[in-house]
Design a protein around this motif. Structure first.
Motif, PDB file in Angstrom:
ATOM      1  N   ALA A 106     -13.833   7.785  -7.578  1.00 20.39           N
ATOM      2  CA  ALA A 106     -13.722   6.528  -6.492  1.00 20.39           C
ATOM      3  C   ALA A 106     -13.742   7.085  -5.191  1.00 20.39           C
ATOM      4  CB  ALA A 106     -11.947   6.149  -6.837  1.00 20.39           C
ATOM      5  N   LEU A 107     -13.477   8.421  -4.588  1.00 23.26           N
ATOM      6  CA  LEU A 107     -13.351   9.062  -3.413  1.00 23.26           C
ATOM      7  C   LEU A 107     -15.018   9.028  -3.118  1.00 23.26           C
ATOM      8  CD1 LEU A 107     -10.308   9.485  -3.452  1.00 23.26           C
ATOM      9  CD2 LEU A 107     -10.961  11.723  -2.748  1.00 23.26           C
ATOM     10  N   ALA A 108     -15.859   9.609  -4.103  1.00 23.81           N
ATOM     11  CA  ALA A 108     -17.412   9.525  -3.932  1.00 23.81           C
ATOM     12  C   ALA A 108     -18.045   8.276  -3.569  1.00 23.81           C
ATOM     13  CB  ALA A 108     -17.930  10.149  -5.306  1.00 23.81           C
ATOM     14  N   ALA A 109     -17.398   7.107  -4.205  1.00 28.80           N
ATOM     15  CA  ALA A 109     -17.863   5.758  -4.115  1.00 28.80           C
ATOM     16  C   ALA A 109     -17.661   5.196  -2.594  1.00 28.80           C
ATOM     17  CB  ALA A 109     -17.285   4.840  -5.157  1.00 28.80           C
ATOM     18  N   ILE A 110     -16.362   5.644  -2.116  1.00 22.96           N
ATOM     19  CA  ILE A 110     -16.176   5.260  -0.717  1.00 22.96           C
ATOM     20  C   ILE A 110     -16.904   6.064   0.197  1.00 22.96           C
ATOM     21  CG2 ILE A 110     -14.148   5.548   1.079  1.00 22.96           C
ATOM     22  CD1 ILE A 110     -12.155   4.812  -0.962  1.00 22.96           C
ATOM     23  N   TYR A 111     -17.200   7.172  -0.058  1.00 20.90           N
ATOM     24  CA  TYR A 111     -18.116   8.254   0.833  1.00 20.90           C
ATOM     25  C   TYR A 111     -19.509   7.781   0.945  1.00 20.90           C
ATOM     26  CZ  TYR A 111     -19.354  12.485   3.050  1.00 20.90           C
ATOM     27  OH  TYR A 111     -19.978  13.433   4.046  1.00 20.90           O
ATOM     28  N   ARG A 112     -19.918   7.559  -0.197  1.00 20.93           N
ATOM     29  CA  ARG A 112     -21.393   7.250  -0.318  1.00 20.93           C
ATOM     30  C   ARG A 112     -22.046   6.288   0.726  1.00 20.93           C
ATOM     31  NH1 ARG A 112     -21.360   5.663  -5.382  1.00 20.93           N
ATOM     32  NH2 ARG A 112     -21.521   7.758  -6.136  1.00 20.93           N
ATOM     33  N   PRO A 113     -21.568   5.122   0.995  1.00 21.67           N
ATOM     34  CA  PRO A 113     -22.211   4.396   1.919  1.00 21.67           C
ATOM     35  C   PRO A 113     -22.179   4.988   3.461  1.00 21.67           C
ATOM     36  CG  PRO A 113     -20.306   3.289   1.014  1.00 21.67           C
ATOM     37  CD  PRO A 113     -20.479   4.310   0.176  1.00 21.67           C
ATOM     38  N   TYR A 114     -21.125   5.759   3.468  1.00 21.63           N
ATOM     39  CA  TYR A 114     -21.093   6.653   5.080  1.00 21.63           C
ATOM     40  C   TYR A 114     -22.495   7.397   5.001  1.00 21.63           C
ATOM     41  CZ  TYR A 114     -16.733   4.655   5.994  1.00 21.63           C
ATOM     42  OH  TYR A 114     -15.464   3.849   6.372  1.00 21.63           O
ATOM     43  N   VAL A 115     -22.697   8.233   3.819  1.00 14.96           N
ATOM     44  CA  VAL A 115     -23.828   9.201   3.931  1.00 14.96           C
ATOM     45  C   VAL A 115     -25.257   8.388   3.704  1.00 14.96           C
ATOM     46  CG1 VAL A 115     -24.915  11.167   2.474  1.00 14.96           C
ATOM     47  CG2 VAL A 115     -22.529  10.767   2.542  1.00 14.96           C
ATOM     48  N   LYS A 137      -6.158   0.361  -6.522  1.00 16.70           N
ATOM     49  CA  LYS A 137      -7.424   0.549  -6.102  1.00 16.70           C
ATOM     50  C   LYS A 137      -6.976   1.632  -5.048  1.00 16.70           C
ATOM     51  CE  LYS A 137     -11.339  -1.058  -3.681  1.00 16.70           C
ATOM     52  NZ  LYS A 137     -11.840  -2.214  -3.088  1.00 16.70           N
ATOM     53  N   ILE A 138      -8.161   2.762  -4.828  1.00 20.94           N
ATOM     54  CA  ILE A 138      -7.934   3.651  -3.568  1.00 20.94           C
ATOM     55  C   ILE A 138      -8.864   2.631  -2.556  1.00 20.94           C
ATOM     56  CG2 ILE A 138      -8.736   5.804  -2.719  1.00 20.94           C
ATOM     57  CD1 ILE A 138      -8.435   6.823  -5.514  1.00 20.94           C
ATOM     58  N   LEU A 139      -8.305   2.710  -1.410  1.00 23.62           N
ATOM     59  CA  LEU A 139      -8.618   2.119  -0.324  1.00 23.62           C
ATOM     60  C   LEU A 139      -9.481   2.934   0.651  1.00 23.62           C
ATOM     61  CD1 LEU A 139      -5.686  -0.206   0.593  1.00 23.62           C
ATOM     62  CD2 LEU A 139      -7.363  -0.738  -1.021  1.00 23.62           C
ATOM     63  N   GLY A 140      -8.843   4.150   0.751  1.00 23.75           N
ATOM     64  CA  GLY A 140      -9.516   5.145   1.555  1.00 23.75           C
ATOM     65  C   GLY A 140      -8.646   6.500   1.339  1.00 23.75           C
ATOM     66  N   TYR A 141      -9.137   7.666   2.184  1.00 22.59           N
ATOM     67  CA  TYR A 141      -8.620   8.883   1.918  1.00 22.59           C
ATOM     68  C   TYR A 141      -8.811   9.810   3.127  1.00 22.59           C
ATOM     69  CZ  TYR A 141     -13.408  10.457   1.183  1.00 22.59           C
ATOM     70  OH  TYR A 141     -14.842  10.506   1.427  1.00 22.59           O
ATOM     71  N   CYS A 142      -7.893  10.773   3.234  1.00 28.02           N
ATOM     72  CA  CYS A 142      -8.193  11.550   4.415  1.00 28.02           C
ATOM     73  C   CYS A 142      -7.786  13.212   3.905  1.00 28.02           C
ATOM     74  CB  CYS A 142      -7.324  11.285   5.548  1.00 28.02           C
ATOM     75  SG  CYS A 142      -5.600  11.314   5.271  1.00 28.02           S
ATOM     76  N   TYR A 143      -8.238  14.106   4.672  1.00 29.59           N
ATOM     77  CA  TYR A 143      -7.724  15.440   4.236  1.00 29.59           C
ATOM     78  C   TYR A 143      -7.735  16.280   5.558  1.00 29.59           C
ATOM     79  CZ  TYR A 143     -12.556  15.954   3.866  1.00 29.59           C
ATOM     80  OH  TYR A 143     -14.243  16.032   4.122  1.00 29.59           O
ATOM     81  N   ILE A 188     -11.448  11.604   7.721  1.00 27.11           N
ATOM     82  CA  ILE A 188     -10.947  10.094   7.224  1.00 27.11           C
ATOM     83  C   ILE A 188     -11.975   9.228   6.861  1.00 27.11           C
ATOM     84  CG2 ILE A 188     -10.447   9.304   9.439  1.00 27.11           C
ATOM     85  CD1 ILE A 188      -8.144   7.843   8.172  1.00 27.11           C
ATOM     86  N   TYR A 189     -11.942   8.561   5.538  1.00 32.03           N
ATOM     87  CA  TYR A 189     -12.875   7.516   5.167  1.00 32.03           C
ATOM     88  C   TYR A 189     -12.288   6.413   4.470  1.00 32.03           C
ATOM     89  CZ  TYR A 189     -16.386  11.141   6.364  1.00 32.03           C
ATOM     90  OH  TYR A 189     -17.218  12.103   6.826  1.00 32.03           O
ATOM     91  N   VAL A 190     -12.305   5.267   4.964  1.00 28.39           N
ATOM     92  CA  VAL A 190     -11.830   3.916   4.299  1.00 28.39           C
ATOM     93  C   VAL A 190     -12.983   3.077   3.779  1.00 28.39           C
ATOM     94  CG1 VAL A 190     -10.464   2.045   5.144  1.00 28.39           C
ATOM     95  CG2 VAL A 190      -9.737   4.181   6.168  1.00 28.39           C
ATOM     96  N   ASP A 191     -12.756   2.520   2.826  1.00 28.39           N
ATOM     97  CA  ASP A 191     -13.752   1.470   2.150  1.00 28.39           C
ATOM     98  C   ASP A 191     -14.360   0.875   3.381  1.00 28.39           C
ATOM     99  OD1 ASP A 191     -14.640  -1.024   1.168  1.00 28.39           O
ATOM    100  OD2 ASP A 191     -13.899  -0.461  -0.528  1.00 28.39           O
ATOM    101  N   MET A 192     -15.537   0.831   3.521  1.00 33.29           N
ATOM    102  CA  MET A 192     -16.148  -0.119   4.526  1.00 33.29           C
ATOM    103  C   MET A 192     -15.758  -1.434   4.788  1.00 33.29           C
ATOM    104  SD  MET A 192     -20.176   1.302   4.822  1.00 33.29           S
ATOM    105  CE  MET A 192     -20.310   2.650   6.227  1.00 33.29           C
ATOM    106  N   MET A 238       0.729  -1.220   0.072  1.00 37.64           N
ATOM    107  CA  MET A 238      -0.008  -0.061   0.080  1.00 37.64           C
ATOM    108  C   MET A 238       0.997   1.175   0.047  1.00 37.64           C
ATOM    109  SD  MET A 238      -3.022   0.952   2.770  1.00 37.64           S
ATOM    110  CE  MET A 238      -1.938   1.221   4.050  1.00 37.64           C
ATOM    111  N   THR A 239       0.552   2.220  -0.926  1.00 35.55           N
ATOM    112  CA  THR A 239       1.178   3.677  -0.739  1.00 35.55           C
ATOM    113  C   THR A 239       0.277   4.586  -0.428  1.00 35.55           C
ATOM    114  OG1 THR A 239       0.699   3.761  -3.195  1.00 35.55           O
ATOM    115  CG2 THR A 239       2.932   2.767  -2.629  1.00 35.55           C
ATOM    116  N   ILE A 240       0.918   5.568   0.160  1.00 32.87           N
ATOM    117  CA  ILE A 240      -0.063   6.938   0.450  1.00 32.87           C
ATOM    118  C   ILE A 240       0.491   7.896  -0.732  1.00 32.87           C
ATOM    119  CG2 ILE A 240      -0.591   8.669   2.209  1.00 32.87           C
ATOM    120  CD1 ILE A 240      -1.436   5.651   2.938  1.00 32.87           C
ATOM    121  N   GLU A 241      -0.769   8.458  -1.571  1.00 33.10           N
ATOM    122  CA  GLU A 241      -0.467   9.329  -2.482  1.00 33.10           C
ATOM    123  C   GLU A 241      -1.260  10.606  -2.374  1.00 33.10           C
ATOM    124  OE1 GLU A 241      -1.018   6.971  -6.118  1.00 33.10           O
ATOM    125  OE2 GLU A 241       0.103   5.381  -5.440  1.00 33.10           O
ATOM    126  N   LEU A 242      -0.808  11.704  -3.193  1.00 34.98           N
ATOM    127  CA  LEU A 242      -1.694  12.688  -3.055  1.00 34.98           C
ATOM    128  C   LEU A 242      -2.936  12.622  -3.930  1.00 34.98           C
ATOM    129  CD1 LEU A 242      -1.412  15.752  -2.234  1.00 34.98           C
ATOM    130  CD2 LEU A 242      -0.351  16.454  -4.435  1.00 34.98           C
TER     131      LEU A 242
END
Length: 190
Positions: free
Chosen positions: A13-22, A60-66, A84-88, A1-5
């Motif tokens: 991809a970020l919207a897809a990770i976040y959608r189930p949280y919403v 594949k993006i596993l999660g993101y933070c800002y 922070i949001y990580v794939d559920m 796993m790598t951490i990238e900008l």
């Protein structure tokens, strides 16, 4: 796993990770999941001043933070709010810890001293909210500093909100200036 900008091409991809949280949790108090276009705007806005990072494995993006402004006034420049949001399906596998460590490293380069997390909270867990976010931040050295009672309403229920804080830098009598992320050498985060 790598951490990238993160970049705008990651918006879908970020919207897809976040959608189930919403749609399925009270972890976020948004009612409508933002579109990929709205995520592009959020990414662009955030990166002008703060880091926005993703965890990637095998493309594949596993999660993101800002980070974002804690408050808009200049006196608060050294304090940020983190998210922070990580794939559920990938929670509790160390993705969040690595993302937050990289985020803190970037924020230290900017001169940030305080990281703050605004967390949905309830004494009794329910189908929409556990205490996982509280425990996650606690393990990373955040401390509870405040609680607002029954301040958010979602899924026909009232939820509390807590603030947790962590110091990542030294508080000086003559604090060095905050450096916007757009002025930091990005090679160090890639």
């Amino acid at each position: 796993m790598t951490i990238e900008l993160v970049n705008e091409a990651d918006a879908e991809a970020l919207a897809a990770i976040y959608r189930p949280y919403v749609e399925k949790t009270a972890i976020t108090f948004e009612y409508q999941a933002p579109s990929a276009d709205e995520f592009k705007d959020r990414i662009r806005h955030t990166l002008a001043r703060y880091p926005y990072l993703k965890a990637v494995e095998d493309g594949k993006i596993l999660g993101y933070c800002y980070a974002g402004s804690f408050k808009e006034r200049t006196a608060y420049d050294w304090s940020v709010e983190t998210s922070i949001y990580v794939d559920m399906d990938l929670r509790r596998k160390g993705v969040g810890r690595q993302l937050y460590q990289a985020l803190e490293d970037c924020l230290k380069q900017q001169g940030v001293t305080n990281v703050n997390a605004c967390i949905a909270y309830q004494e009794a867990e329910d189908p929409y909210l556990t205490k996982d976010s509280y425990y996650f931040h606690d393990k990373l050295g955040y401390h509870l500093v405040g609680r607002f009672h029954q301040c958010a309403y979602k899924f026909g229920r009232w939820y509390d909100m807590i603030w947790m804080e962590k110091f990542i830098g030294k508080h000086e009598d003559h604090q060095k200036p905050f450096i916007p992320f757009s002025e930091i050498d990005k090679k160090e985060t890639d």
